[in-house]
Structure formats: C-alpha cells, structure tokens
Motif scaffolding. Structure first.
Motif, mmCIF file in Angstrom:
data_model
loop_
_atom_site.group_PDB
_atom_site.id
_atom_site.type_symbol
_atom_site.label_atom_id
_atom_site.label_comp_id
_atom_site.label_asym_id
_atom_site.label_seq_id
_atom_site.Cartn_x
_atom_site.Cartn_y
_atom_site.Cartn_z
ATOM 1 N N ALA A 1 28.662 46.617 97.809
ATOM 2 C CA ALA A 1 29.870 46.704 96.991
ATOM 3 C C ALA A 1 30.897 47.574 97.690
ATOM 4 C CB ALA A 1 29.534 47.291 95.621
ATOM 5 N N GLY A 2 32.131 47.187 97.579
ATOM 6 C CA GLY A 2 33.251 47.982 98.066
ATOM 7 C C GLY A 2 34.183 48.231 96.897
ATOM 8 N N ALA A 3 34.559 49.478 96.670
ATOM 9 C CA ALA A 3 35.419 49.808 95.538
ATOM 10 C C ALA A 3 36.709 50.452 96.031
ATOM 11 C CB ALA A 3 34.690 50.749 94.588
ATOM 12 N N THR A 4 37.806 49.937 95.549
ATOM 13 C CA THR A 4 39.110 50.467 95.916
ATOM 14 C C THR A 4 39.926 50.676 94.648
ATOM 15 O OG1 THR A 4 40.017 48.258 96.220
ATOM 16 C CG2 THR A 4 39.127 49.334 98.167
ATOM 17 N N PHE A 5 41.101 51.228 94.824
ATOM 18 C CA PHE A 5 41.986 51.517 93.705
ATOM 19 C C PHE A 5 43.382 51.076 94.089
ATOM 20 C CE2 PHE A 5 44.844 54.327 91.382
ATOM 21 C CZ PHE A 5 44.333 54.236 90.104
ATOM 22 N N GLY A 6 44.053 50.327 93.238
ATOM 23 C CA GLY A 6 45.417 49.909 93.540
ATOM 24 C C GLY A 6 45.878 48.785 92.645
ATOM 25 N N ALA B 1 41.988 37.444 92.008
ATOM 26 C CA ALA B 1 42.558 38.785 92.109
ATOM 27 C C ALA B 1 43.051 38.917 93.549
ATOM 28 C CB ALA B 1 41.515 39.842 91.796
ATOM 29 N N LEU B 2 44.327 39.232 93.719
ATOM 30 C CA LEU B 2 44.937 39.282 95.044
ATOM 31 C C LEU B 2 45.663 40.607 95.253
ATOM 32 C CD1 LEU B 2 46.601 35.748 94.939
ATOM 33 C CD2 LEU B 2 44.444 36.336 96.034
ATOM 34 N N GLY B 3 45.607 41.106 96.470
ATOM 35 C CA GLY B 3 46.342 42.313 96.810
ATOM 36 C C GLY B 3 45.636 43.105 97.892
ATOM 37 N N PRO B 4 46.321 44.084 98.467
ATOM 38 C CA PRO B 4 45.737 44.876 99.549
ATOM 39 C C PRO B 4 44.433 45.588 99.163
ATOM 40 C CG PRO B 4 48.083 45.326 99.366
ATOM 41 C CD PRO B 4 47.705 44.465 98.200
ATOM 42 N N SER B 5 44.350 46.093 97.927
ATOM 43 C CA SER B 5 43.124 46.799 97.539
ATOM 44 C C SER B 5 41.945 45.831 97.404
ATOM 45 C CB SER B 5 43.332 47.600 96.262
ATOM 46 O OG SER B 5 43.777 46.778 95.221
ATOM 47 N N VAL B 6 42.202 44.592 96.990
ATOM 48 C CA VAL B 6 41.140 43.574 96.908
ATOM 49 C C VAL B 6 40.652 43.241 98.315
ATOM 50 C CG1 VAL B 6 40.570 41.224 96.205
ATOM 51 C CG2 VAL B 6 42.052 42.625 94.768
ATOM 52 N N ASN B 7 41.600 43.075 99.253
ATOM 53 C CA ASN B 7 41.238 42.764 100.636
ATOM 54 C C ASN B 7 40.411 43.892 101.251
ATOM 55 O OD1 ASN B 7 42.736 40.454 100.330
ATOM 56 N ND2 ASN B 7 44.532 41.255 101.377
ATOM 57 N N LEU B 8 40.811 45.155 101.001
ATOM 58 C CA LEU B 8 40.068 46.285 101.550
ATOM 59 C C LEU B 8 38.664 46.351 100.951
ATOM 60 C CD1 LEU B 8 39.875 48.755 103.342
ATOM 61 C CD2 LEU B 8 41.002 50.080 101.525
#
Length: 123
Positions: free
Chosen positions: A16-21, A38-45
C-alpha cells in the motif's frame, strides 16, 4: 505489519502507498464507455509507492506522517525518486508499538464501527 498478517492468514500479498492531496474522483470517459476513477498527482505517487522494489508493506509520504504522528509510530526509510518529482520523496513505514498494535485504536473514530470491525476481521 498488517501486510504480513494478510499474507500469513489469507495468503494475500499486498502493498500500500498512502499520500495526501487533492484529487478528482468521478466518471471519466464518454457516454458509451466510461469508468469511475480517482486522478491526480497524489494518486499517481501512491501507485508508485506500491511498487515492490520500494515497498515491502505500507509506505506513507511525509505529509501523512506529520498528520498521524500522535497516533502511530513511523520508521523513516531512504527517500525514493518518483516520476514527476524533481527531489527524492521522503517515505516512512508505520511501526507497531507494544501498546499500539494493529486492530487496537487509541483514538475515537466516530461512526466507523462497521468498517473497523471489517478491517480487524480481515487483518
């Protein structure tokens, strides 16, 4: 860790990878062919953090750790180079402490009893 428990008890290998944004969550595509995404830089990271070469379980980025340090202990890991980022991204792994094991929460999560029971049942 929770990933080790899932592997031992259910034979399921997970990362799992967890980000915030901020992200866009909604329908993507045309009228005949579309999907919810779900799309966006935090999803990609988060997706990049899930790759096995950098992740043996659960990995979080710096912003998440700052939000959760009062609830969970974190072990810093070597920063990783991620596509779309000029600087290496600092990452952390949640660590179980004696009194703060998976399945035992120290904070009051309002209105999530059913979800917590399901997570504990699976873990």
């Amino acid at each position: 860790s929770i990933c080790e428990s899932l592997l031992e008890e259910l034979g399921v290998k997970t990362t799992a990878g967890a980000t915030f944004g901020k992200v866009y969550c909604g329908v993507v595509g045309g009228s005949k062919r579309h999907e919810f995404a779900a799309l966006g830089p935090s999803v990609n990271l988060a997706a990049r953090l899930m790759l096995p070469k950098t992740n043996s379980g659960v990995i979080l980025v710096d912003k998440n750790v700052r939000l959760l340090t009062s609830q969970i202990f974190f072990k810093p890991l070597p920063a990783v180079k991620a596509k779309g980022y000029t600087e290496p991204v600092p990452i952390f792994e949640p660590v179980m402490a004696g009194e703060n094991e998976w399945g035992q929460t120290k904070t009051n999560i309002v209105g999530r009893e059913t979800e917590m029971k399901e997570i504990i049942r699976v873990a």
